[in-house]
Motif scaffolding. Structure first.
Motif, PDB file in Angstrom:
ATOM      1  N   LEU A 110      63.645 -20.444  15.072  1.00  0.00           N
ATOM      2  CA  LEU A 110      62.185 -20.732  14.996  1.00  0.00           C
ATOM      3  C   LEU A 110      61.648 -20.738  16.352  1.00  0.00           C
ATOM      4  O   LEU A 110      60.425 -20.347  16.710  1.00  0.00           O
ATOM      5  CB  LEU A 110      62.228 -22.114  14.478  1.00  0.00           C
ATOM      6  N   ALA A 111      62.420 -21.021  17.501  1.00  0.00           N
ATOM      7  CA  ALA A 111      61.767 -20.841  18.981  1.00  0.00           C
ATOM      8  C   ALA A 111      61.428 -19.634  19.298  1.00  0.00           C
ATOM      9  O   ALA A 111      60.207 -19.369  19.835  1.00  0.00           O
ATOM     10  CB  ALA A 111      62.551 -21.438  19.827  1.00  0.00           C
ATOM     11  N   ASN A 112      62.026 -18.511  18.962  1.00  0.00           N
ATOM     12  CA  ASN A 112      61.881 -17.221  19.226  1.00  0.00           C
ATOM     13  C   ASN A 112      60.575 -16.575  18.507  1.00  0.00           C
ATOM     14  O   ASN A 112      60.402 -15.633  18.802  1.00  0.00           O
ATOM     15  CB  ASN A 112      62.983 -16.306  19.137  1.00  0.00           C
ATOM     16  N   SER A 113      60.436 -17.168  17.257  1.00  0.00           N
ATOM     17  CA  SER A 113      58.992 -16.544  16.694  1.00  0.00           C
ATOM     18  C   SER A 113      57.911 -17.324  16.746  1.00  0.00           C
ATOM     19  O   SER A 113      56.868 -17.006  15.904  1.00  0.00           O
ATOM     20  CB  SER A 113      59.581 -16.566  15.155  1.00  0.00           C
ATOM     21  N   LEU A 114      57.806 -18.178  17.557  1.00  0.00           N
ATOM     22  CA  LEU A 114      56.608 -18.870  17.836  1.00  0.00           C
ATOM     23  C   LEU A 114      55.839 -18.608  19.286  1.00  0.00           C
ATOM     24  O   LEU A 114      56.522 -18.139  20.160  1.00  0.00           O
ATOM     25  CB  LEU A 114      56.709 -20.510  17.566  1.00  0.00           C
ATOM     26  N   PRO A 115      54.640 -18.575  19.413  1.00  0.00           N
ATOM     27  CA  PRO A 115      54.130 -18.180  20.634  1.00  0.00           C
ATOM     28  C   PRO A 115      54.019 -19.449  21.404  1.00  0.00           C
ATOM     29  O   PRO A 115      54.262 -20.587  20.954  1.00  0.00           O
ATOM     30  CB  PRO A 115      52.391 -18.156  19.999  1.00  0.00           C
ATOM     31  N   SER A 116      53.855 -19.255  22.672  1.00  0.00           N
ATOM     32  CA  SER A 116      53.833 -20.439  23.741  1.00  0.00           C
ATOM     33  C   SER A 116      52.872 -21.589  23.286  1.00  0.00           C
ATOM     34  O   SER A 116      51.808 -21.334  22.700  1.00  0.00           O
ATOM     35  CB  SER A 116      53.786 -19.996  25.023  1.00  0.00           C
ATOM     36  N   MET A 117      52.666 -22.730  23.944  1.00  0.00           N
ATOM     37  CA  MET A 117      51.478 -23.563  23.726  1.00  0.00           C
ATOM     38  C   MET A 117      50.240 -22.952  24.124  1.00  0.00           C
ATOM     39  O   MET A 117      49.354 -23.146  23.530  1.00  0.00           O
ATOM     40  CB  MET A 117      52.065 -24.735  24.490  1.00  0.00           C
ATOM     41  N   GLU A 118      50.405 -22.449  25.372  1.00  0.00           N
ATOM     42  CA  GLU A 118      49.079 -21.564  25.904  1.00  0.00           C
ATOM     43  C   GLU A 118      48.512 -20.732  24.769  1.00  0.00           C
ATOM     44  O   GLU A 118      47.371 -20.599  24.624  1.00  0.00           O
ATOM     45  CB  GLU A 118      49.468 -20.908  27.373  1.00  0.00           C
ATOM     46  N   ALA A 119      49.508 -19.839  24.344  1.00  0.00           N
ATOM     47  CA  ALA A 119      48.957 -18.823  23.555  1.00  0.00           C
ATOM     48  C   ALA A 119      48.433 -19.552  22.188  1.00  0.00           C
ATOM     49  O   ALA A 119      47.589 -19.137  21.462  1.00  0.00           O
ATOM     50  CB  ALA A 119      50.132 -18.088  23.002  1.00  0.00           C
ATOM     51  N   ILE A 120      48.928 -20.654  21.708  1.00  0.00           N
ATOM     52  CA  ILE A 120      48.538 -21.420  20.469  1.00  0.00           C
ATOM     53  C   ILE A 120      47.127 -21.758  20.825  1.00  0.00           C
ATOM     54  O   ILE A 120      46.281 -21.692  19.807  1.00  0.00           O
ATOM     55  CB  ILE A 120      49.508 -22.707  20.201  1.00  0.00           C
ATOM     56  N   GLU A 121      47.142 -22.529  22.039  1.00  0.00           N
ATOM     57  CA  GLU A 121      45.642 -22.854  22.181  1.00  0.00           C
ATOM     58  C   GLU A 121      44.533 -21.812  22.249  1.00  0.00           C
ATOM     59  O   GLU A 121      43.350 -21.891  22.027  1.00  0.00           O
ATOM     60  CB  GLU A 121      45.563 -23.629  23.835  1.00  0.00           C
ATOM     61  N   GLN A 122      44.980 -20.636  22.876  1.00  0.00           N
ATOM     62  CA  GLN A 122      44.229 -19.271  22.916  1.00  0.00           C
ATOM     63  C   GLN A 122      43.838 -18.824  21.611  1.00  0.00           C
ATOM     64  O   GLN A 122      42.771 -18.379  21.303  1.00  0.00           O
ATOM     65  CB  GLN A 122      44.862 -18.267  23.729  1.00  0.00           C
ATOM     66  N   ILE A 123      44.921 -18.913  20.720  1.00  0.00           N
ATOM     67  CA  ILE A 123      44.528 -18.177  19.427  1.00  0.00           C
ATOM     68  C   ILE A 123      43.669 -19.179  18.410  1.00  0.00           C
ATOM     69  O   ILE A 123      42.659 -18.746  17.919  1.00  0.00           O
ATOM     70  CB  ILE A 123      46.007 -18.237  18.592  1.00  0.00           C
ATOM     71  N   GLU A 124      43.674 -20.465  18.764  1.00  0.00           N
ATOM     72  CA  GLU A 124      42.877 -21.411  18.375  1.00  0.00           C
ATOM     73  C   GLU A 124      41.378 -21.196  18.789  1.00  0.00           C
ATOM     74  O   GLU A 124      40.272 -21.335  17.866  1.00  0.00           O
ATOM     75  CB  GLU A 124      43.396 -22.843  18.447  1.00  0.00           C
ATOM     76  N   LYS A 125      41.183 -21.053  19.943  1.00  0.00           N
ATOM     77  CA  LYS A 125      39.783 -20.915  20.613  1.00  0.00           C
ATOM     78  C   LYS A 125      39.224 -19.429  19.942  1.00  0.00           C
ATOM     79  O   LYS A 125      37.962 -19.176  19.927  1.00  0.00           O
ATOM     80  CB  LYS A 125      39.984 -20.807  22.170  1.00  0.00           C
ATOM     81  N   PHE A 126      40.144 -18.395  19.867  1.00  0.00           N
ATOM     82  CA  PHE A 126      39.770 -17.152  19.461  1.00  0.00           C
ATOM     83  C   PHE A 126      39.210 -17.286  17.946  1.00  0.00           C
ATOM     84  O   PHE A 126      38.289 -16.768  17.578  1.00  0.00           O
ATOM     85  CB  PHE A 126      40.853 -16.231  19.346  1.00  0.00           C
ATOM     86  N   LYS A 127      39.918 -18.194  17.075  1.00  0.00           N
ATOM     87  CA  LYS A 127      39.504 -18.296  15.762  1.00  0.00           C
ATOM     88  C   LYS A 127      38.348 -19.003  15.735  1.00  0.00           C
ATOM     89  O   LYS A 127      37.248 -18.689  14.931  1.00  0.00           O
ATOM     90  CB  LYS A 127      40.377 -19.035  14.870  1.00  0.00           C
ATOM     91  N   GLN A 128      38.113 -20.016  16.602  1.00  0.00           N
ATOM     92  CA  GLN A 128      36.626 -20.607  16.783  1.00  0.00           C
ATOM     93  C   GLN A 128      35.529 -19.728  17.008  1.00  0.00           C
ATOM     94  O   GLN A 128      34.598 -19.970  16.515  1.00  0.00           O
ATOM     95  CB  GLN A 128      36.890 -22.067  17.686  1.00  0.00           C
ATOM     96  N   TRP A 129      35.950 -18.872  18.019  1.00  0.00           N
ATOM     97  CA  TRP A 129      34.862 -17.962  18.433  1.00  0.00           C
ATOM     98  C   TRP A 129      34.613 -17.076  17.399  1.00  0.00           C
ATOM     99  O   TRP A 129      33.235 -16.727  17.197  1.00  0.00           O
ATOM    100  CB  TRP A 129      35.301 -17.158  19.710  1.00  0.00           C
ATOM    101  N   MET A 130      35.483 -16.449  16.536  1.00  0.00           N
ATOM    102  CA  MET A 130      35.132 -15.490  15.751  1.00  0.00           C
ATOM    103  C   MET A 130      34.397 -16.492  14.272  1.00  0.00           C
ATOM    104  O   MET A 130      33.478 -15.649  13.870  1.00  0.00           O
ATOM    105  CB  MET A 130      36.414 -15.147  14.762  1.00  0.00           C
ATOM    106  N   ARG A 131      34.697 -17.638  13.933  1.00  0.00           N
ATOM    107  CA  ARG A 131      33.957 -18.590  13.121  1.00  0.00           C
ATOM    108  C   ARG A 131      32.431 -18.566  13.630  1.00  0.00           C
ATOM    109  O   ARG A 131      31.498 -18.475  12.903  1.00  0.00           O
ATOM    110  CB  ARG A 131      34.479 -19.600  12.871  1.00  0.00           C
ATOM    111  N   SER A 132      32.203 -18.735  14.919  1.00  0.00           N
ATOM    112  CA  SER A 132      30.909 -19.037  15.383  1.00  0.00           C
ATOM    113  C   SER A 132      29.992 -17.512  15.360  1.00  0.00           C
ATOM    114  O   SER A 132      28.910 -17.673  15.094  1.00  0.00           O
ATOM    115  CB  SER A 132      31.054 -19.355  16.861  1.00  0.00           C
ATOM    116  N   LYS A 133      30.910 -16.320  15.315  1.00  0.00           N
ATOM    117  CA  LYS A 133      30.186 -15.111  15.406  1.00  0.00           C
ATOM    118  C   LYS A 133      30.276 -14.683  13.805  1.00  0.00           C
ATOM    119  O   LYS A 133      29.588 -13.525  13.489  1.00  0.00           O
ATOM    120  CB  LYS A 133      30.821 -13.955  15.955  1.00  0.00           C
TER     121      LYS A 133
END
Length: 337
Positions: free
Chosen positions: A62-85
């Motif tokens: 499972l560890a090799n198929s998950l993004p890093s903690m930083e990437a998880i945070e960035q993906i969530e920010k990206f989702k929020q940005w797309m929702r705002s748009k």
């Protein structure tokens, strides 16, 4: 080994599908796993995607198929940005998953250090190596470009990220005779009505499912499509025959919120169930082509063109931004041949 297992998506959730020949002992054992469920559509038992379950069925770490903690945070920010748009939820899901694949590939590298060369390596060592489609690669490029436009500190030069060469594929079209067989295949008035409306109005699946009773203007014989692809409204003509069918349908089902609702009143009909309705119609009609709901829309446009309808008018009916998108139907029309 009495079974095989692989990762699947079930209702946008990561699950592990477990395949085995029908055996009461194995069914009893799979039922003992917490969260185990049977998918009638996929005809397979599936269980939660956990480290324990992956180890139990020899799925990769499972560890090799998950993004890093930083990437998880960035993906969530990206989702929020797309929702705002105000991006559509389907686009948000698609772009997030594509970006996740990219950031998992570079899980040991800080996001700010990723550069254009890394995108090329990803294309060669992940997309091409796995023989993924050009459309998937194009979706990933869209996601990467959009994401890095929202990142302040980056080494990526967004405008220099190249797209894959698009395959020049012609739309799939059914004959008028095949359409007639499909539309008459079901006795259930709701099933017949949904397929008929998609073809007769050239609708996308999402447009049909978003329809509400108020969107049918019986006095003007039109259907109002609200907030369709590209955040646009448009109207399409409604034939008198389809209007009569709609009236009969309405008397039987009396929909509340959406014109076509599932088993739960007030909720949209499920898109997968609608695809299954078409699949059953194909089987009943003995049509072996791998038709999808979008084939009905393609057929609608092509049949209009063959009947002499102006291409510009067809563009408006389909809701295409560019006439070039509509012009592809001239290549499959028998009129030009």
């Amino acid at each position: 080994m009495p079974w095989a297992a692989k990762l699947i998506k079930q209702n946008s959730e990561n699950r592990i599908a477990v395949y085995f020949q029908k055996n009461q002992d194995l069914i009893a054992r799979i039922k003992q796993i917490e969260g185990a469920r049977w998918s009638q559509q996929k005809t397979v038992w599936h269980i939660p995607d956990t480290i324990e379950n992956r180890e139990r069925f020899n799925i990769e770490s499972l560890a090799n198929s998950l993004p890093s903690m930083e990437a998880i945070e960035q993906i969530e920010k990206f989702k929020q940005w797309m929702r705002s748009k105000r991006y559509r939820q389907s686009t948000i899901d698609t772009y997030s998953e594509a970006l996740k694949s990219f950031l998992v590939f570079y899980r040991e590298k800080p996001v700010a250090e990723i550069n254009n060369e890394d995108v090329i390596i990803f294309n060669n060592d992940y997309i091409l190596k796995k023989k993924l489609s050009a459309s998937y690669q194009n979706q990933t490029v869209n996601a990467i470009k959009l994401f890095f436009r929202t990142v302040r500190e980056t080494k990526i030069e967004v405008d220099k990220i190249h797209r894959p060469k698009r395959a020049k594929l012609l739309p799939n079209v059914l004959s008028k005779e095949e359409i007639k067989l499909i539309l008459n295949a079901h006795n259930n008035i709701k099933h017949k009505m949904m397929l008929s409306l998609i073809y007769s109005c050239g609708l996308r699946c999402s447009e049909l499912l978003a329809l509400q009773p108020a969107h049918i203007d019986s006095l003007r014989n039109i259907v109002l499509l609200k907030n369709s692809k590209g955040k646009k409204d448009r109207i399409v003509p409604l034939s008198s025959k389809i209007l009569e069918m709609l009236r009969d349908y309405y008397k039987v089902y009396k929909p509340k919120t959406y014109l076509f609702e599932g088993q739960t009143i007030g909720l949209q009909y499920d898109a997968r169930s609608l695809q299954l309705i078409l699949k059953q119609a194909l089987q009943k009609s003995e049509i072996t082509k791998p038709a999808t709901l979008h084939w009905l829309r393609h057929s609608y446009a092509t049949h209009l063109l063959e009947s002499g309808t102006d291409l510009r008018y067809i563009q408006e009916l389909l809701g295409h931004n560019s006439s070039k998108t509509t012009e592809i139907y001239t290549h499959v029309s028998t009129k030009s041949i």
